[in-house]
Structure formats: structure tokens, C-alpha cells
Enzyme design. Structure first.
Site, PDB file in Angstrom:
ATOM      1  N   ASP A 196      29.745  65.265 -53.369  1.00  0.00           N
ATOM      2  CA  ASP A 196      29.467  66.706 -53.251  1.00  0.00           C
ATOM      3  C   ASP A 196      29.568  67.091 -51.772  1.00  0.00           C
ATOM      4  O   ASP A 196      28.832  66.555 -50.939  1.00  0.00           O
ATOM      5  CB  ASP A 196      28.063  66.981 -53.799  1.00  0.00           C
ATOM      6  CG  ASP A 196      27.777  68.470 -53.911  1.00  0.00           C
ATOM      7  OD1 ASP A 196      26.902  68.835 -54.693  1.00  0.00           O
ATOM      8  OD2 ASP A 196      28.399  69.259 -53.188  1.00  0.00           O
ATOM      9  N   ASP A 237      34.218  71.460 -54.954  1.00  0.00           N
ATOM     10  CA  ASP A 237      33.675  70.542 -53.941  1.00  0.00           C
ATOM     11  C   ASP A 237      32.924  69.357 -54.534  1.00  0.00           C
ATOM     12  O   ASP A 237      32.225  68.667 -53.822  1.00  0.00           O
ATOM     13  CB  ASP A 237      32.759  71.323 -52.972  1.00  0.00           C
ATOM     14  CG  ASP A 237      31.321  71.395 -53.444  1.00  0.00           C
ATOM     15  OD1 ASP A 237      31.099  71.552 -54.656  1.00  0.00           O
ATOM     16  OD2 ASP A 237      30.427  71.270 -52.585  1.00  0.00           O
ATOM     17  N   GLU A 238      33.085  69.146 -55.815  1.00  0.00           N
ATOM     18  CA  GLU A 238      32.215  68.158 -56.463  1.00  0.00           C
ATOM     19  C   GLU A 238      32.974  67.402 -57.557  1.00  0.00           C
ATOM     20  O   GLU A 238      33.733  68.015 -58.307  1.00  0.00           O
ATOM     21  CB  GLU A 238      31.071  68.957 -57.098  1.00  0.00           C
ATOM     22  CG  GLU A 238      29.982  68.161 -57.710  1.00  0.00           C
ATOM     23  CD  GLU A 238      28.968  69.066 -58.428  1.00  0.00           C
ATOM     24  OE1 GLU A 238      28.889  70.283 -58.134  1.00  0.00           O
ATOM     25  OE2 GLU A 238      28.287  68.535 -59.310  1.00  0.00           O
TER      26      GLU A 238
HETATM   27  P1  TTP Z   1      27.349  73.610 -54.090  1.00  0.00           P
HETATM   28  O1  TTP Z   1      27.874  72.208 -53.965  1.00  0.00           O
HETATM   29  O2  TTP Z   1      26.326  73.896 -55.130  1.00  0.00           O
HETATM   30  O3  TTP Z   1      26.695  74.059 -52.708  1.00  0.00           O
HETATM   31  P2  TTP Z   1      27.163  73.768 -51.240  1.00  0.00           P
HETATM   32  O4  TTP Z   1      28.304  72.796 -51.177  1.00  0.00           O
HETATM   33  O5  TTP Z   1      27.430  75.064 -50.538  1.00  0.00           O
HETATM   34  O6  TTP Z   1      25.866  73.149 -50.596  1.00  0.00           O
HETATM   35  P3  TTP Z   1      25.257  71.659 -50.804  1.00  0.00           P
HETATM   36  O7  TTP Z   1      25.341  71.011 -49.477  1.00  0.00           O
HETATM   37  O8  TTP Z   1      23.857  71.878 -51.243  1.00  0.00           O
HETATM   38  O9  TTP Z   1      26.109  70.977 -51.834  1.00  0.00           O
HETATM   39  O10 TTP Z   1      28.539  74.598 -54.308  1.00  0.00           O
HETATM   40  C1  TTP Z   1      29.829  74.397 -53.716  1.00  0.00           C
HETATM   41  C2  TTP Z   1      30.446  75.726 -53.342  1.00  0.00           C
HETATM   42  O11 TTP Z   1      30.525  76.568 -54.505  1.00  0.00           O
HETATM   43  C3  TTP Z   1      29.621  76.498 -52.337  1.00  0.00           C
HETATM   44  O12 TTP Z   1      29.931  76.146 -50.993  1.00  0.00           O
HETATM   45  C4  TTP Z   1      29.966  77.926 -52.675  1.00  0.00           C
HETATM   46  C5  TTP Z   1      30.265  77.921 -54.163  1.00  0.00           C
HETATM   47  N1  TTP Z   1      29.109  78.470 -54.911  1.00  0.00           N
HETATM   48  C6  TTP Z   1      29.115  79.826 -55.251  1.00  0.00           C
HETATM   49  O13 TTP Z   1      30.088  80.530 -54.981  1.00  0.00           O
HETATM   50  N2  TTP Z   1      28.017  80.350 -55.906  1.00  0.00           N
HETATM   51  C7  TTP Z   1      26.920  79.586 -56.229  1.00  0.00           C
HETATM   52  O14 TTP Z   1      25.931  80.104 -56.810  1.00  0.00           O
HETATM   53  C8  TTP Z   1      26.925  78.193 -55.872  1.00  0.00           C
HETATM   54  C9  TTP Z   1      25.735  77.306 -56.210  1.00  0.00           C
HETATM   55  C10 TTP Z   1      28.037  77.679 -55.223  1.00  0.00           C
HETATM   56 MG    MG Z   2      28.306  71.030 -52.292  1.00  0.00          MG
END
Ligand code: TTP
Ligand code: MG
Length: 365
Positions: free
Chosen positions: A9, A104-105
Site C-alpha cells: 500500500d 496504490d494497493e
Molecule cells: P489509501 O491507500 O486508502 O490512502 P493513502 O495512500 O492516501 O494513505 P495511506 O498512507 O494511509 O495508505 O488510498 C489511496 C489513494 O486513493 C489516496 O491517495 C487517494 C485515493 N482515495 C480517495 O480518492 N478517496 C478516499 O476516500 C480514499 C480512502 C482514497
Molecule cells: Mg495507500
């Protein structure tokens, strides 16, 4: 066989990409999302902004009240999609069984490897070398624990849960980290005086069932660190969906509309990436789902003309999803905690069945 699953992630993905490209943003609070004054919400924020309580899905104007110095950047989905493609190529280098969850995951099944930990390290290094971005990685014997592990040492973390450590790890794990439990589920757990998975293990099946219905069986498994879900690669994928859970339950239809538009853009990117990697697909249905503040849920779907390539129509037609959302909202006059939208693909066997039926109808089979 003991499986070896890796969950990767990216750290504050959209925000990290923007910070990489604009080094002056490195030490300031940054969020990516709709601009102030538009009643829109944030996609994400960097870790500095999170210290002020600024989070994904938070209305931009509210975030600025928490953190007046917040720099808000409009999302550039093409840029994130390009980075995502580079990351996907790295995953493909290390496993034939990769399940992308979002841009991203992803989960990777590396059961055939002798050391999942060394693969995890290589993935992190490759990502950094090729994109200048950091990822957090978790390793365990199933998806649930691998995902918990990737979150354990964020950002730039690597955390491994060895089979021998599962019991002690899970026993102390807060139940709020169980996937799908949500705010209402936590309220129920609080009433039952259950904070940890060990306490959850001690609740009777019947009592759990009376509160959680069919979800109770998953809860029982998760509480013991058990999760049999397989890593499914793109070819086996029957649907793609995206969703957002609001931090505050939302009543304002304008905010819901904005969120749906952002989600639709993300869905289209995911579909494009998917089709690029597995070849053309036909969409059978599109759907919208809504969860309300009382834990109830509803969904609406429509079947599409199954012409061989109906993807363009979906990509250009946010309105169709909007109509489905409106229909969902008409069913209940309640505030909303989650919206999701997605597509269901026609499977290979359904395609073959239809072709066969056509041939039979034409007397050709
Ligand atoms: P996430 O992996 O949930 O969050 P993140 O990568 O920003 O932060 P973390 O370090 O906690 O993993 O989501 C990945 C991307 O997806 C995030 O950068 C933006 C998008 N996203 C949205 O557009 N809306 C949302 O509600 C979420 C949770 C994510
Ligand atoms: Mg993330």
C-alpha cells in the site's frame, strides 16, 4: 499449505506524488482533493496534515478549518495512474498471482517463494528506485493479516506476521481494525464490552449472530486471524468497484454528487487499467451502493446492452451512476455513510454460453 501473502500500500499516495513533484511541499500540510468553496471532499492528505486531523473523504472546507495552512491540490488522475502502472509492473515481476485493489494497493500471493520477506523488501526497493515513492508492505499467511501488517509501520514500513506469532498478535488486536466492521459495528462491540480480538473470541456465536447476521461468521474467523479469501488475479475478476466511507455521515446531496463524480473518475481509470492488462471486456451491469447511518444498505443496478465494447459509454456517462444514486437515496430518507459504484463484467463462460445459444437459434450448432 501455508500461504505467503504480501500486501503493498503506497503511503498517502496522491499526496506523495504531488510532494515528489513539488519539493517545496515536503514539509507543509498537503491534501489532494476538490478546491475550497466547492463543497467537495479530499481524496487524501499527507502525514503532516493528518496530525491536524485532516483525512480522506473529509469536506475540504472543514479540513481548512482544522488546518488553515493546508495546501489543497486538485487531483491529477493521469499522473497517479502512470505511477500505478509502474508499480503494477514491479508486482508482476515478483508474482503471477497479483490482485490489484486500487491504484496504490495490491495483494500478491508468493506462496511458492522460499522467503516472502525478502520479496517484500525487493518490492519496496524497486518501487522507490523506479518512482521515488515509498510504500508500506505487510507479509502474513492471509489477506486480512497482510493488510493489517502493511498498515502497522506506516509510512515506509515493512511488517511481517509469522505463523507462530499469529495468536499473540491477533489476541491483542483491536476489533476496530477488522475489515467491514464500521462505526456501527464498533458501537455494538462497545456495548458487548469487546475491544480486542481475544475478547471477541469469547462471545457466543448466537449473540454475535443476533447483532451481525451473516457477517458474524467472518468476525469469528477474523478474531482468530483466519481468512480463506484467495488472491484473485485480473483475469478472474468479475467486477470492479470503488467506494468511499465518509468521516461524517452526509446528508447534503451536493456533497454526495461531488463524491460520486470523483469516484466515477477513479472507477474509469481502474477499468481502463484493467482492460489494458487483460484485453477487452464487456460490462453486464453497472451499480451503485449506499450504506446509511443506521448500518442498513441498499443498491441499484441496471443491465446494459451487451454490445462487445460498451466501456466507452460507461466512461462518458457519469449521469447513469448519478441516476442510480438518486434511486438509492429515494429509498430511505437517512444520512449516508458510504457510497460505492462499480461494474460487473460478462464472464468468459457467459460469453461462450450466449454465442452457443445464438448458434443453436440459428441452427448452426
Ligand atoms: P489509501 O491507500 O486508502 O490512502 P493513502 O495512500 O492516501 O494513505 P495511506 O498512507 O494511509 O495508505 O488510498 C489511496 C489513494 O486513493 C489516496 O491517495 C487517494 C485515493 N482515495 C480517495 O480518492 N478517496 C478516499 O476516500 C480514499 C480512502 C482514497
Ligand atoms: Mg495507500
Amino acid at each position: 499449505m501455508n500461504r505467503k501473502i504480501i500486501h503493498v500500500d503506497m503511503d498517502c499516495f496522491y499526496a506523495q506524488v504531488e510532494m515528489r513533484d513539488r519539493p517545496e511541499l515536503k514539509n507543509v500540510p498537503v491534501a489532494v482533493g476538490g478546491l475550497p468553496g466547492t463543497r467537495s471532499v479530499l481524496c487524501t492528505s499527507n502525514y503532516i496534515a493528518r496530525k491536524y486531523g485532516v483525512k480522506s473523504a473529509m469536506p475540504t472546507d472543514y479540513a481548512l478549518r482544522l488546518c488553515p495552512d493546508l495546501i489543497v491540490i486538485e487531483p491529477n488522475f493521469d499522473k497517479y495512474s502512470n505511477e500505478s502502472k509502474k508499480i503494477q509492473l514491479i508486482f508482476d515481476k515478483y508474482s503471477k498471482l497479483v490482485e490489484p485493489i486500487s491504484l496504490d494497493e495490491a495483494y500478491l500471493d508468493v506462496s511458492i517463494e522460499s522467503s516472502a520477506t525478502s520479496i517484500a523488501k525487493k518490492i519496496k526497493n524497486d518501487i522507490f528506485e523506479q518512482t521515488n515513492l515509498t510504500a508500506s508492505v505487510g507479509v502474513a499467511n492471509n489477506k486480512f493479516l497482510a493488510k493489517i501488517a502493511s498498515d502497522w509501520n506506516k509510512p515506509n514500513g515493512l511488517f511481517v506476521i509469522l505463523p507462530k506469532d499469529i495468536k499473540s498478535f491477533v489476541d491483542q488486536l483491536p476489533v476496530k481494525l477488522i475489515p467491514g466492521i464500521g462505526k456501527k459495528g464498533i458501537e455494538v462491540m462497545t456495548k458487548l464490552q469487546v475491544k480486542t480480538c481475544l475478547e471477541l473470541q469469547q462471545i457466543s456465536k448466537e449473540l454475535l449472530h443476533s447483532h451481525f447476521g451473516i457477517f458474524s461468521q467472518s468476525l469469528i474467523n477474523y478474531a482468530q486471524g483466519i481468512d480463506d479469501r484467495l488472491v484473485q488475479n485480473d483475469l478472474q475478476r468479475k467486477s470492479i468497484s470503488v467506494e468511499t466511507t465518509f468521516l461524517e455521515d452526509i446528508q447534503d446531496n451536493e456533497i454526495l454528487k461531488f463524491s460520486l463524480r470523483t469516484l466515477h473518475e477513479e472507477l474509469c481509470l481502474r477499468i481502463k487499467d484493467h482492460v489494458e492488462s487483460v484485453g477487452p471486456k464487456t460490462v453486464k451491469k453497472i451499480f451503485v451502493k449506499v450504506k446509511f447511518d443506521d448500518f442498513s444498505r441498499t443498491s441499484c443496478e441496471i443491465c446494459l446492452d451487451q454490445t462487445d465494447d460498451n466501456l466507452d459509454r460507461i466512461i462518458n456517462d457519469a449521469e447513469a451512476f448519478q441516476n442510480l444514486l438518486n434511486n438509492c437515496l429515494k429509498k430511505k430518507l437517512k444520512t449516508v455513510r458510504l457510497i460505492g459504484l462499480g461494474v460487473k463484467f460478462k464472464t468468459k463462460s457467459e460469453k461462450e454460453f450466449n454465442q452457443q445459444s445464438l448458434l443453436t437459434l440459428c441452427g448452426l450448432s
